[in-house]
Design an enzyme around this catalytic site. Structure first.
Site, PDB file in Angstrom:
ATOM      1  N   ASP A 184       0.771  -1.244   0.121  1.00  0.00           N
ATOM      2  CA  ASP A 184      -0.068   0.123   0.015  1.00  0.00           C
ATOM      3  C   ASP A 184       0.958   1.415  -0.134  1.00  0.00           C
ATOM      4  O   ASP A 184       2.004   1.205   0.332  1.00  0.00           O
ATOM      5  CB  ASP A 184      -0.880   0.048   1.220  1.00  0.00           C
ATOM      6  CG  ASP A 184      -1.982  -1.199   1.409  1.00  0.00           C
ATOM      7  OD1 ASP A 184      -1.330  -2.187   1.097  1.00  0.00           O
ATOM      8  OD2 ASP A 184      -3.018  -0.789   1.820  1.00  0.00           O
ATOM      9  N   ASP A 198      -1.436  -2.408  -4.225  1.00  0.00           N
ATOM     10  CA  ASP A 198      -2.518  -2.508  -3.311  1.00  0.00           C
ATOM     11  C   ASP A 198      -3.006  -1.231  -3.192  1.00  0.00           C
ATOM     12  O   ASP A 198      -2.892  -0.349  -4.126  1.00  0.00           O
ATOM     13  CB  ASP A 198      -2.196  -3.011  -1.933  1.00  0.00           C
ATOM     14  CG  ASP A 198      -3.351  -3.715  -1.363  1.00  0.00           C
ATOM     15  OD1 ASP A 198      -4.440  -3.616  -1.718  1.00  0.00           O
ATOM     16  OD2 ASP A 198      -3.142  -4.517  -0.427  1.00  0.00           O
TER      17      ASP A 198
END
Ligand SMILES: *[C@@H]1O[C@H](CO)[C@@H](O)[C@H](O)[C@H]1NC(C)=O
Ligand SMILES: *[C@@H]1O[C@H](CO)[C@@H](O)[C@H](O)[C@H]1NC(C)=O
Ligand SMILES: *[C@@H]1O[C@H](CO)[C@@H](O)[C@H](O)[C@H]1NC(C)=O
Ligand SMILES: *[C@@H]1O[C@H](CO)[C@@H](O)[C@H](O)[C@H]1NC(C)=O
Ligand SMILES: *[C@@H]1O[C@H](CO)[C@@H](O)[C@H](O)[C@H]1NC(C)=O
Ligand SMILES: *[C@@H]1O[C@H](CO)[C@@H](O)[C@H](O)[C@H]1NC(C)=O
Ligand SMILES: *[C@@H]1O[C@H](CO)[C@@H](O)[C@H](O)[C@H]1NC(C)=O
Ligand SMILES: *[C@@H]1O[C@H](CO)[C@@H](O)[C@H](O)[C@H]1NC(C)=O
Ligand SMILES: *[C@@H]1O[C@H](CO)[C@@H](O)[C@H](O)[C@H]1NC(C)=O
Ligand SMILES: *[C@@H]1O[C@H](CO)[C@@H](O)[C@H](O)[C@H]1NC(C)=O
Ligand SMILES: *[C@@H]1O[C@H](CO)[C@@H](O)[C@H](O)[C@H]1NC(C)=O
Length: 610
Positions: A399, A418
């Site tokens: 992320d 992500d």
């Protein structure tokens, strides 16, 4: 600014020796600062702890208008899994697994990401040389984002790019037409994933692509990113002679958990924590400085209670030594859970203390999991992050950073696999983000849980590549995923009774978003709360994939279905505006919302297309 004719003279008039791997001619003056690593290793295996992976494909030199001499700028490289394979146990090459680490064909096809960084204060020229000696011609490359309109020239098989100086950082990708990889899925059903036809010994190999194997995306096999940054502001460079400073010794990192210093400085050089240790900072440390030319293998955890915490400097923090989802509570072995695996950046905020984390300069390489999470009183933490880059985000769950309340993010590059731009909190401004997106999750994410959020601006997002391998990989530019359910293997998109109708997301704008190449949908919003006054404006999607069955995958479809709470009460959506949404050169209108825009929303919602 030079005219075209003077460019040609400038370029043609200079004889340049190609840099060989261990020699260098760098510069550090008031106009330009480049750097080098004598420990550069050119290999597709794991590198030595005290070495830096050097690009086997590109060399870069830079000049400015003052002395017209070209100087070397080290070209770093990251490869999927860092040459370690898909292993579970640190330093144990036999501990391989077939469990997913988010990498499907990327290692098998030999993908790489190279990058270089330098500091400058006047227009610069970057010279790109391909180490395989492929000649670069005027029609054999493209620079993304394409709207930078950079001035270029080719001479003697090399490419010259003018990088203007305007006080901002310039970030761009240099791509060669003979180096573009076409990602195909194995079939045209919504659940298929990538196949590859280049490595018979690798996974998901097929001899040939046939008509049932749709083209999903086109991306450089060997990315090359150029990051030009203004010089560091004096206030962000610590005084190394002060007595509260620890200057770390090169090599194996030690003593950071016991130091009484407030400031820890990594000067140019290579530092490593090993695959079973990290920078677990003592409580006194509230400022980490990574000098340009510092390369630090490790991950950071702050234990300070200071109200002002810093991570500055244009060096690199690299997670390359770790296994995927390395868990410090379990010997840094792979652990497929969300709580305990290492974050590259972590800290804990004392309850009730307004805390600011200032980040300026670092490049984050190869995160083994979520790149950043803070704990404690997150509601009292603001992040001020400028001129930051995440490269080598090949693993899954890599992320982007969290934007806690009041955070400002500006001038960011993300290579991630992500949720990339995360807006889970209020009063957040995020602007000038360049994104290269791998297979999982939307570019902008505000879902996974019901939230009360407001006053959020995400502006000027340039997506130079995105690819999703299936309809189930949460494709899209803007997403609000259904409630996060770690036990579910699907996206749980189908349970529509998970909303909290007492919560509201409001006063949010997502503006000036460009997606080059084949893109996923504009949005997949499973509203977990009421939505009020949300504007999506000035979005350009170059194209939705359409050949060989791509259109059967459902990947380009935007959804905003009705959601209810567990008692069956509907969420409300009011003042949801999509303004100036273009697909290719067609503007999406109410009449063409479903055809050109591929937009579907519940008829009860107040949605305006203008
Ligand atoms: C580069 O120059 C600046 C300003 O003179 C100096 O502070 C810095 O230490 C130099 N860096 C290196 C790596 O030589
Ligand atoms: C550069 O030198 C280092 C140390 O002497 C060596 O390990 C490395 O392989 C060399 N790199 C290249 C590309 O020759
Ligand atoms: C590229 O050219 C250089 C200089 O002529 C040579 O030393 C090098 O071996 C060549 N590299 C390849 C991959 O052919
Ligand atoms: C590049 O050119 C396009 C088309 O002329 C223009 O819209 C855009 O603003 C330019 N970009 C920059 C950064 O100047
Ligand atoms: C500091 O970290 C090292 C590992 O790098 C560890 O061996 C040592 O016990 C730690 N010291 C303290 C006081 O936690
Ligand atoms: C990191 O440091 C904290 C505080 O000193 C300590 O409690 C924790 O055990 C350390 N973590 C590891 C994995 O050593
Ligand atoms: C859907 O979510 C609601 C609320 O969390 C829950 O009560 C319900 O059991 C779920 N339904 C299914 C089919 O999982
Ligand atoms: C949002 O605020 C409302 C009103 O204060 C509250 O009822 C609701 O539980 C809050 N939602 C969340 C997710 O905290
Ligand atoms: C809607 O949200 C925007 C920010 O996105 C804000 O500027 C504007 O004032 C809001 N409108 C209303 C009516 O609250
Ligand atoms: C794609 O997934 C969404 C759920 O996220 C679903 O509503 C849609 O029907 C799927 N499309 C196809 C073609 O399966
Ligand atoms: C809830 O939304 C659905 C879908 O729009 C609609 O059919 C239904 O009538 C709504 N229920 C209420 C109570 O408004």
């Amino acid at each position: 600014m030079w005219g075209l004719s003077s460019i040609v003279i400038l370029v043609a008039g200079i004889a340049i020796a190609h840099a060989t791997s261990n020699s260098s001619n760098t510069i550090n003056n008031s106009k330009l600062h480049t750097w080098w690593h004598n420990s550069g290793e050119i290999t597709r295996s794991a590198v030595q702890p005290a070495s830096v992976r050097q690009s086997d494909l590109y060399s870069i030199q830079v000049t400015n208008s003052v002395d017209q001499t070209y100087y070397d700028s080290f070209v770093y490289q990251t490869i999927p899994r860092n040459g370690q394979g898909n292993i579970l146990i640190p330093n144990d090459p036999s501990s391989t697994t077939t469990a997913s680490d988010g990498i499907t064909i990327e290692e098998a096809i030999g993908m790489t990401m190279s990058w270089t960084s330098f500091l400058y204060s006047a227009d610069a020229w970057v010279k790109v040389h391909r180490l395989d000696n492929s000649s670069i011609e005027s029609d054999s490359f493209v620079i993304r984002p394409t709207n930078l309109n950079l001035t270029t020239s080719v001479a003697n098989g090399d490419l010259f790019i003018q990088v203007p100086y305007d006080g901002q950082s310039w970030k761009f990708s240099v791509e060669f037409n003979d180096n573009l990889y076409e990602f195909h899925d194995g079939c045209s059903s919504p659940s298929c994933s990538y196949v590859q036809n280049t490595n018979p010994n690798g996974p998901y190999y097929v001899d040939d692509y046939d008509d049932s194997m749709p083209l999903m995306a086109v991306e450089p096999l060997d990315s090359l990113l150029i990051f030009a940054s203004p010089f560091e502001d004096e206030s962000l460079v610590p005084d190394e002679t002060a007595d509260n400073v620890l200057i770390v010794e090169e090599g194996r990192i030690s003593g950071l958990n016991t130091t009484r210093a407030n400031t820890v400085i990594f000067k140019p050089g290579v530092y490593y924590a090993t695959a079973t240790d990290y920078l677990n900072l003592s409580a006194s440390v509230d400022w980490l400085y990574f000098a340009p030319g510092a390369y630090v293998k490790g991950a950071v955890e702050y234990h300070t209670t200071s109200a002002l915490i810093k991570a500055t400097g244009h060096g690199v923090l690299s997670g390359e030594q770790y296994v995927y989802q390395a868990d410090p509570t379990d010997g840094f072995q792979n652990h497929n859970v969300n709580g305990s695996p290492l974050r590259m950046w972590k800290g804990t905020v004392p309850f009730g203390q307004q805390t600011t984390w200032v980040v300026n300069g670092p490049t984050l390489n190869s995160p083994p999991f979520n790149s950043m999470d803070w704990y404690g009183d997150m509601a009292s933490l603001s992040v001020l992050c400028t001129d930051y880059r995440q490269v080598g985000g090949f693993f899954g769950q890599t992320d982007g950073m969290e934007a806690y309340p009041g955070s400002v993010y500006q001038d960011i590059f993300y290579h991630s696999n992500d949720d990339t731009i995360k807006v889970y909190y209020s009063d957040v401004t995020i602007s000038n983000v360049l994104v290269q997106k791998a297979s999982t999750a939307p570019v902008i994410q505000f879902g996974w849980a019901s939230r009360n959020i407001s006053n959020i601006q995400v502006d000027n997002v340039n997506i130079i590549h995105s690819r999703w391998n299936s309809n189930g990989s949460n494709p899209g530019l803007i997403g609000s995923n259904n409630v996060y359910d770690p036990s579910s293997t699907s996206t749980s998109a189908m349970n529509s009774s998970t909303a909290n109708t007492y919560s509201t997301a409001q006063d949010i704008t997502f503006s000036n978003i460009r997606a080059e190449g084949i893109s996923g949908p504009l949005m997949r919003i499973y509203a977990l709360e009421n939505l009020n006054n949300i504007t999506i404006s000035n979005v350009w999607i170059e194209e939705f994939g359409s050949c060989d069955g791509y259109e059967n995958l459902g990947i380009s479809e935007s959804f905003m279905p009705m959601m209810t709470d567990d008692s069956g009460n509907n969420v409300t959506v009011d003042g949801f505006v999509i303004s100036n949404f273009m697909v290719g050169d067609e503007k999406v209108t109410l009449d063409t919302a479903s055809t050109v825009g591929q937009l579907y929303w519940d008829a009860a919602f107040d949605v305006t297309i203008q």
